[in-house]
Each structure stands twice: as C-alpha cells, then as structure tokens.
Design a protein around this motif. Structure first.
Motif, short mmCIF file in Angstrom:
data_model
loop_
_atom_site.label_atom_id
_atom_site.label_comp_id
_atom_site.label_asym_id
_atom_site.label_seq_id
_atom_site.Cartn_x
_atom_site.Cartn_y
_atom_site.Cartn_z
N MET A 1 0.88 -1.18 0.28
CA MET A 1 0.05 0.07 -0.05
C MET A 1 1.08 1.26 0.04
O MET A 1 1.57 1.50 0.95
CB MET A 1 -0.83 0.01 1.15
CG MET A 1 -2.00 1.00 1.22
SD MET A 1 -2.86 1.11 2.99
CE MET A 1 -3.36 -0.62 3.08
N GLU A 2 0.74 2.11 -1.05
CA GLU A 2 1.54 3.22 -1.12
C GLU A 2 0.90 4.47 -0.23
O GLU A 2 -0.31 4.40 0.41
CB GLU A 2 1.69 3.75 -2.53
CG GLU A 2 2.33 2.70 -3.42
CD GLU A 2 2.28 3.13 -4.91
OE1 GLU A 2 2.18 4.38 -5.08
OE2 GLU A 2 2.57 2.31 -5.73
N VAL A 3 1.74 5.72 0.01
CA VAL A 3 1.10 6.53 0.89
C VAL A 3 -0.26 7.40 0.37
O VAL A 3 -1.14 7.54 0.95
CB VAL A 3 2.39 7.75 1.07
CG1 VAL A 3 1.82 8.87 1.65
CG2 VAL A 3 3.49 7.05 1.59
N GLN A 5 -2.40 5.96 -1.33
CA GLN A 5 -3.72 4.76 -1.21
C GLN A 5 -3.87 5.07 0.25
O GLN A 5 -5.34 4.88 0.36
CB GLN A 5 -3.12 3.56 -1.75
CG GLN A 5 -2.75 3.65 -2.92
CD GLN A 5 -2.28 2.24 -3.71
OE1 GLN A 5 -1.32 1.67 -2.80
NE2 GLN A 5 -2.55 1.55 -4.68
N GLY A 6 -2.87 4.98 0.83
CA GLY A 6 -3.42 5.29 2.41
C GLY A 6 -4.41 6.48 2.83
O GLY A 6 -5.30 6.28 3.51
N ALA A 7 -3.83 7.65 2.08
CA ALA A 7 -4.85 8.69 2.14
C ALA A 7 -6.11 8.59 1.58
O ALA A 7 -7.10 9.10 2.08
CB ALA A 7 -3.97 9.76 1.83
N VAL A 8 -6.40 7.88 0.67
CA VAL A 8 -7.67 7.82 -0.05
C VAL A 8 -8.41 6.85 0.87
O VAL A 8 -9.42 7.21 0.90
CB VAL A 8 -7.47 7.24 -1.64
CG1 VAL A 8 -8.83 6.82 -2.11
CG2 VAL A 8 -6.79 8.09 -2.34
N TRP A 34 -9.62 -3.06 -4.93
CA TRP A 34 -8.70 -2.08 -5.36
C TRP A 34 -7.21 -2.44 -5.17
O TRP A 34 -6.64 -2.36 -6.18
CB TRP A 34 -9.26 -0.83 -4.74
CG TRP A 34 -8.36 0.38 -5.23
CD1 TRP A 34 -7.79 0.43 -6.81
CD2 TRP A 34 -7.77 1.47 -4.49
NE1 TRP A 34 -6.94 1.78 -6.81
CE2 TRP A 34 -6.96 2.26 -5.40
CE3 TRP A 34 -7.76 1.77 -3.07
CZ2 TRP A 34 -6.27 3.31 -4.95
CZ3 TRP A 34 -7.35 2.96 -2.79
CH2 TRP A 34 -6.63 3.78 -3.69
N LEU A 35 -6.86 -2.91 -4.05
CA LEU A 35 -5.38 -3.13 -3.68
C LEU A 35 -5.08 -4.58 -3.68
O LEU A 35 -3.91 -4.73 -3.85
CB LEU A 35 -5.05 -2.44 -2.38
CG LEU A 35 -5.48 -0.88 -2.20
CD1 LEU A 35 -5.05 -0.30 -0.75
CD2 LEU A 35 -4.78 -0.12 -3.33
N ALA A 208 -0.35 8.90 6.74
CA ALA A 208 -1.45 9.24 5.70
C ALA A 208 -2.73 8.84 6.18
O ALA A 208 -3.75 9.92 5.84
CB ALA A 208 -1.18 8.94 4.24
N MET A 209 -3.10 7.80 6.48
CA MET A 209 -4.34 7.30 6.84
C MET A 209 -4.75 7.98 8.19
O MET A 209 -6.19 8.41 8.14
CB MET A 209 -4.38 5.73 7.19
CG MET A 209 -3.97 4.94 5.93
SD MET A 209 -3.48 2.99 6.62
CE MET A 209 -5.04 2.68 7.24
N LEU A 210 -3.90 8.05 9.11
CA LEU A 210 -4.36 8.69 10.27
C LEU A 210 -4.98 10.20 10.03
O LEU A 210 -5.80 10.86 10.56
CB LEU A 210 -3.30 8.91 11.46
CG LEU A 210 -3.61 9.35 12.57
CD1 LEU A 210 -4.69 8.84 13.49
CD2 LEU A 210 -2.18 9.52 13.47
N VAL A 211 -3.98 10.87 9.48
CA VAL A 211 -4.31 12.29 9.04
C VAL A 211 -5.50 12.52 8.27
O VAL A 211 -6.32 13.32 8.65
CB VAL A 211 -2.80 13.10 8.60
CG1 VAL A 211 -3.12 14.69 8.09
CG2 VAL A 211 -1.86 13.16 9.44
#
Length: 251
Positions: A1-3, A5-8, A34-35, A208-211
């Motif tokens: 998982m890329e950064v 993708q984590g943000a999405v 998707w992933l 990225a997921m957290l923010v």
C-alpha cells in the motif's frame, strides 16, 4: 500500500464513519477489490483506519471527555464504562470467530437501513423522545454495549446500530448522537489493541491514513451534528435509513 492509497482510504473512512453504512465494510471492499489485499489483512487494516476518526471524536468532545475523567460518578461516565464492558462481551468473541472468515455483510447493512427507517416511522407515531443522558438506565447501557460489539463485523454499522438502539429507547436525538460518538472511543481503542496490526503498516502510509481520516472525519462529524439539529427526530432517522439502503443496494 502506497502513501497516497493510504490517504484515499483515510478519506473514505472519514466520510463513512458517521453514516450507518459500515465504514469498516467499505474499507474492506476498497482494500480487497482495489488493492488486492487478502480479506484477513483488509479486516485488520480497516480496524486501524478508525484511529484517525477516534481522534476526531476526542477533539470534538474534549469537554465531555474531560468531565468523564473528573466526575467518575457521573451518568455519562457510567454509560461509557458499562457500555464498553458489554461491547467486549459480544465484540471479542465475534472478532476471534470471524477474523479469518468474515469478508463482508451487504445483508446486514440493508437490515440496519430498514431498522432505521422503521425507527423513524415508529417515532413519528410515538411523538418526540424526552429522555436524555441522565435518564439512561443500566439496561439501556448494557443493550447499547451489546449491539455496539456486533459492529466488529464488517458490514455491521456501529453508528447505525447504536443510534437505532438509543432512539428506540427514547433518548433525544442530539444526546443519542453524542453518546454514540463518545462510546466509540474505548471500543476503537480496544479493537486496535486486540488486533495489533497497525504496526504492520509502513510509517508514512499509516500517517497518511491517520491524518486524512482525522481531518475528513472531524469535518463530516460536525456536518452530521448540524444536520441533526435542523431536521425532525423521525425524519433524521428515516433519511439515514434510506441513504443506507440506497448505498447498500448500489454496491
């Protein structure tokens, strides 16, 4: 998982967490389809996604949480403690039983939508609820915790089930929303500790997921609270139920 993708995924979590459509289920669908993440791993990562929205609840209701810590004999503190205990009664066994095999739950999402619509219709005939947080009984708290525990399963909406129970028990709309938000914090913390998978994610991806889930979750939560203040008690419930059905049947 890329950064990115984590943000999405974090944005998806922030949008769906407060809607009765199971943010955990939607996150799993995205990760699997998707992933290409295996269902068991997607299940764990979807639990980790809740950390950002949990922080949003802590910030948004910081005064209430401060009161919980300072006034250990208050009704709100008792509600959190009792409901959290009973959440563990149902949540932990279901987590252990279904972690490796449960991959979705469209039927349960449809059921929650129908229950919300039914709740709204019943409230329309029964009048306006008059009970607040201070009026909650031990039975209210226990039932609330038991149904929240079922939300460990993807496809079972935590906000949908807890809100439905509180409304059906006669709790006022604004109080029901506030209680539903607040009791999510210990439940999320317990699930993250129990699963322990957040450390498996790359640091930047986890950040990225957290923010993203925190920012989007905070903004959408405030919109939900404002919406609840502007619509009638029964219409609020029916609107959420119809939205749930539309989204569930379109997936």
């Amino acid at each position: 998982m890329e950064v990115w993708q984590g943000a999405v995924l974090g944005i998806l979590q922030g949008i769906t967490e407060w809607l009765p459509i199971s943010s955990e289920g939607q996150g799993m669908i995205a990760m699997i389809n998707w992933l290409g993440i295996p269902p068991a791993d997607a299940f764990s990562f979807s639990i980790s996604l809740h950390l950002g929205t949990m922080m949003a609840v802590l910030i948004r209701f910081r005064h209430e949480f401060r009161g919980i810590v300072r006034e250990i004999d208050s009704k709100l503190t008792r509600t959190v403690v009792v409901s959290t205990f009973f959440t563990g009664v149902t949540g932990i066994p279901f987590y252990l039983l279904f972690k490796e095999s449960f991959t979705g739950g469209k039927q349960s999402t449809v059921l929650i939508g129908l229950l919300l619509v039914l709740t709204g219709l019943l409230l329309r005939f029964r009048g306006t609820a008059s009970r607040g947080t201070k009026d909650m009984t031990l039975l209210d708290m226990a039932v609330l915790g038991l149904v929240q525990g079922f939300s460990i399963l993807p496809g079972v909406s935590r906000s949908g089930t807890t809100l439905t129970v509180l409304l059906m028990r006669g709790i006022r709309q604004e109080d029901a929303l506030m209680i539903s938000f607040i009791i999510s914090v210990p439940a999320v913390l317990g699930a993250i500790v129990l699963d322990g998978s957040i450390g498996a994610l790359p640091l930047l991806t986890a950040a990225a997921m957290l923010v993203s889930s925190f920012i989007v979750g905070y903004l959408t939560m405030d919109l939900m609270i404002r919406f609840a203040k502007d619509v009638s008690f029964s219409r609020f419930c029916m609107a959420l139920g119809l939205l749930t059905l539309i989204l569930a049947l379109s997936l």
